[in-house]
Enzyme design. Structure first.
Site, PDB file in Angstrom:
ATOM      1  CG  ASP A   1       0.758  -0.084   9.344  1.00 33.61           C
ATOM      2  OD1 ASP A   1       0.334   0.761  10.156  1.00 33.61           O
ATOM      3  OD2 ASP A   1       1.199   0.217   8.221  1.00 33.61           O
TER       4      ASP A   1
ATOM      5  NE  ARG B   1      -5.279   8.264  11.236  1.00 34.95           N
ATOM      6  CZ  ARG B   1      -4.661   7.467  10.373  1.00 34.95           C
ATOM      7  NH1 ARG B   1      -5.319   7.013   9.306  1.00 34.95           N
ATOM      8  NH2 ARG B   1      -3.403   7.138  10.555  1.00 34.95           N
TER       9      ARG B   1
ATOM     10  NE  ARG C   1       6.338   6.497   0.755  1.00 32.00           N
ATOM     11  CZ  ARG C   1       5.478   6.293   1.752  1.00 32.00           C
ATOM     12  NH1 ARG C   1       4.376   5.576   1.552  1.00 32.00           N
ATOM     13  NH2 ARG C   1       5.702   6.805   2.954  1.00 32.00           N
TER      14      ARG C   1
ATOM     15  CD  GLN D   1       0.653   8.222   7.286  1.00 34.49           C
ATOM     16  OE1 GLN D   1       0.102   9.060   7.988  1.00 34.49           O
ATOM     17  NE2 GLN D   1       0.052   7.114   6.894  1.00 34.49           N
TER      18      GLN D   1
ATOM     19  NE  ARG E   1      -5.205   0.019  13.197  1.00 38.60           N
ATOM     20  CZ  ARG E   1      -4.544   0.223  12.052  1.00 38.60           C
ATOM     21  NH1 ARG E   1      -3.228   0.255  12.061  1.00 38.60           N
ATOM     22  NH2 ARG E   1      -5.203   0.386  10.928  1.00 38.60           N
TER      23      ARG E   1
ATOM     24  CE  LYS F   1      -2.885   0.935   3.629  1.00 36.53           C
ATOM     25  NZ  LYS F   1      -2.637   2.313   4.095  1.00 36.53           N
ATOM     26  CB  SER F   2       3.817   2.299   2.006  1.00 34.49           C
ATOM     27  OG  SER F   2       3.244   2.224   3.280  1.00 34.49           O
TER      28      SER F   2
HETATM   29  C1  S3P Z   1       2.678   4.752   6.201  1.00 34.45           C
HETATM   30  C2  S3P Z   1       3.306   5.023   7.384  1.00 34.45           C
HETATM   31  C3  S3P Z   1       2.790   4.589   8.697  1.00 34.45           C
HETATM   32  C4  S3P Z   1       1.781   3.464   8.556  1.00 34.45           C
HETATM   33  C5  S3P Z   1       0.786   3.714   7.471  1.00 34.45           C
HETATM   34  C6  S3P Z   1       1.480   3.913   6.131  1.00 34.45           C
HETATM   35  C7  S3P Z   1       3.276   5.281   4.956  1.00 34.45           C
HETATM   36  O1  S3P Z   1       2.169   5.687   9.320  1.00 34.45           O
HETATM   37  O2  S3P Z   1       1.124   3.252   9.784  1.00 34.45           O
HETATM   38  O3  S3P Z   1      -0.098   2.619   7.360  1.00 34.45           O
HETATM   39  O4  S3P Z   1       2.898   4.813   3.863  1.00 34.45           O
HETATM   40  O5  S3P Z   1       4.136   6.164   5.052  1.00 34.45           O
HETATM   41  P1  S3P Z   1       3.036   6.711  10.205  1.00 34.45           P
HETATM   42  O6  S3P Z   1       4.211   7.020   9.403  1.00 34.45           O
HETATM   43  O7  S3P Z   1       2.201   7.917  10.468  1.00 34.45           O
HETATM   44  O8  S3P Z   1       3.342   5.946  11.464  1.00 34.45           O
END
Ligand code: S3P
Length: 428
Positions: free
Chosen positions: A313, A122, A27, A168, A344, A22-23
């Protein structure tokens, strides 16, 4: 949507190609749009979260074509985006929101960011505050969505110690720093996932790292690339958990991402006496490998704050594993869990307790004593609209022979729409 869950006794056998990361999928769209030329990402994750990133760039005038497995982006560069006709809808996606707030902080037009009820609770101040100190212009109430981004021609460079361990936030600031009027220095508290840094280099850009400090030079030339998104280690973790906990199991998970900033769960299951082996490793723009997982009797483990970013995660699954492990598992330094898609720490504790688990809730983690049989003390399990809680509970139900109904089961669409189908296909 409610779902009646498959329960045991069962074991997992066979092979599952888990969906793309997903990440990295998010990107790939972002870099594809920011670059000049075409980008194709194969094994792309078509989940709700990533569709929100695609939707945002389409609204910004980027041509994006999809097939069942891949996405092709005609890059326009950061100066080629067009004003959107309506608000940019981020849905449930924290990654889309935070990264795009950075990426879009120097545009010649205004934009509105909106999201669903969970996302609107959030914290966004963690990106809005440092971006505002660079000169970005936002209007937000108490650091939450909805956020209005005002047209802005300049960003100042940033020297910043990021107060929260968050990839993030780091990524949002890298995207802004690439558009600043000078060189920026960003220092992390703890190392977090480095997909943005890797993809920047893969697209022909660069940044330097010294310990936990990144130095970002602006105005880089990025060129579109072809890539294959590795299988998501966070999705693989659900099958790793099920195979580890169900006696007789043996599963193969090919081509899973093994970036060191993401393999905290594999390391922790190893420390708990799990039986995971890496059968083939490939080094690409991201390392990947085939994982074989067999059933094992786990033992309790202590997890402290340094280990949290690489397993952030997967902590719902660590908690489930801990309910079946011999002894006490302590998770601390994980207060970030309280600001994920749900709180969570609270949703894990509530739902696993309904099944008979022995969990003590702490402000920054949990203490779990095992092993405890999981059963239907209360049959109404609830994902609380959180995809990772939904999938963890679907795995948990396999450990019991009672009947379980899961409320809000369709939350899985956020990251893994075919999860239940893929899980059932491995059941023997
Ligand atoms: C992610 C970073 C994580 C993760 C999220 C995806 C990313 O969050 O929990 O599911 O794609 O950079 P944080 O960086 O806020 O911890």
């Amino acid at each position: 949507m409610d779902k009646t869950l498959q329960t045991g006794p069962v074991q997992l056998q066979g092979t599952c190609l888990v969906p793309g990361d997903k990440s990295i999928s998010h990107r790939a769209i972002m870099f594809g749009a920011m670059a000049k030329g075409q980008t194709t990402a194969k094994h792309f994750l078509f989940s709700e979260d990533c569709l929100h990133t695609i939707g945002a760039f389409k609204a910004l005038g980027v041509n994006i074509q999809t097939t069942t497995d891949s996405v092709t982006i005609d890059g326009v560069g950061l100066d080629g985006l067009k004003p959107p006709k309506g608000p940019l809808d981020m849905g449930n996606s924290g990654t889309s929101t935070r990264l795009l707030l950075g990426l879009l902080s120097r545009q010649a037009f205004d934009m509105d960011f909106i999201g669903d009820a969970s996302l609107s609770k959030r914290p966004m101040g963690r990106v809005l505050d440092p971006l505002a100190s660079m000169g970005a212009k936002f209007t937000a109430t108490a650091g939450h969505l909805p956020v209005q981004v005002a047209a802005n021609a300049h960003l100042k460079p940033l020297d910043y110690h990021i107060p929260v361990a968050s990839a993030q936030v780091k990524s949002a600031l890298i995207f802004a720093a690439l558009q600043a009027d000078g060189v920026s220095h960003l220092t992390e508290k703890l190392a977090t996932r480095d997909h943005t840094e890797r993809m920047l280099r893969y697209f022909g850009g660069d940044l330097t790292t010294a310990g936990l400090t990144l130095t970002v030079t602006p105005k880089q030339h990025l060129t579109g690339q072809d890539l294959t998104v590795p299988g998501d280690p966070s999705s693989a973790a659900f099958f790793i958990t099920a195979a580890t906990l169900l006696a007789g199991s043996d599963v193969l998970l090919p081509n899973v991402g093994l970036n060191t900033t993401r393999i905290g769960f594999l390391n922790i299951i190893g420390q708990m006496n799990g039986a995971i082996s890496v059968e083939k490793m490939t080094e690409g723009f991201e390392p990947t490998g085939d994982l074989r997982v067999k059933h094992a009797q786990l033992t309790g483990v202590t997890i402290t704050k340094e280990a949290i970013p690489a397993v952030i995660d997967e902590l719902p699954l660590v908690a489930l594993c801990a309910t079946q492990a011999q002894g006490v598992t302590t998770i601390s330094g994980a207060e970030e869990l309280r600001v994920k898609e749900t709180d969570r720490i609270s949703t894990i504790t509530q739902e696993l307790r309904k099944m008979g688990a022995n969990i003590e809730e702490k402000p920054d983690g949990m203490i779990i004593t095992g092993p405890t049989p999981l059963h239907a003390v209360d049959t109404n399990l609830d994902s609380h609209g959180d995809h990772r809680i939904a999938m963890m509970l679907m795995v948990a139900a396999l450990l019991s022979q009672d009947h379980f109904k899961l409320q809000n089961a369709d939350a899985v669409n956020v990251s893994y729409p075919k999860f239940y189908e893929d899980l059932l296909a491995l059941i023997y």
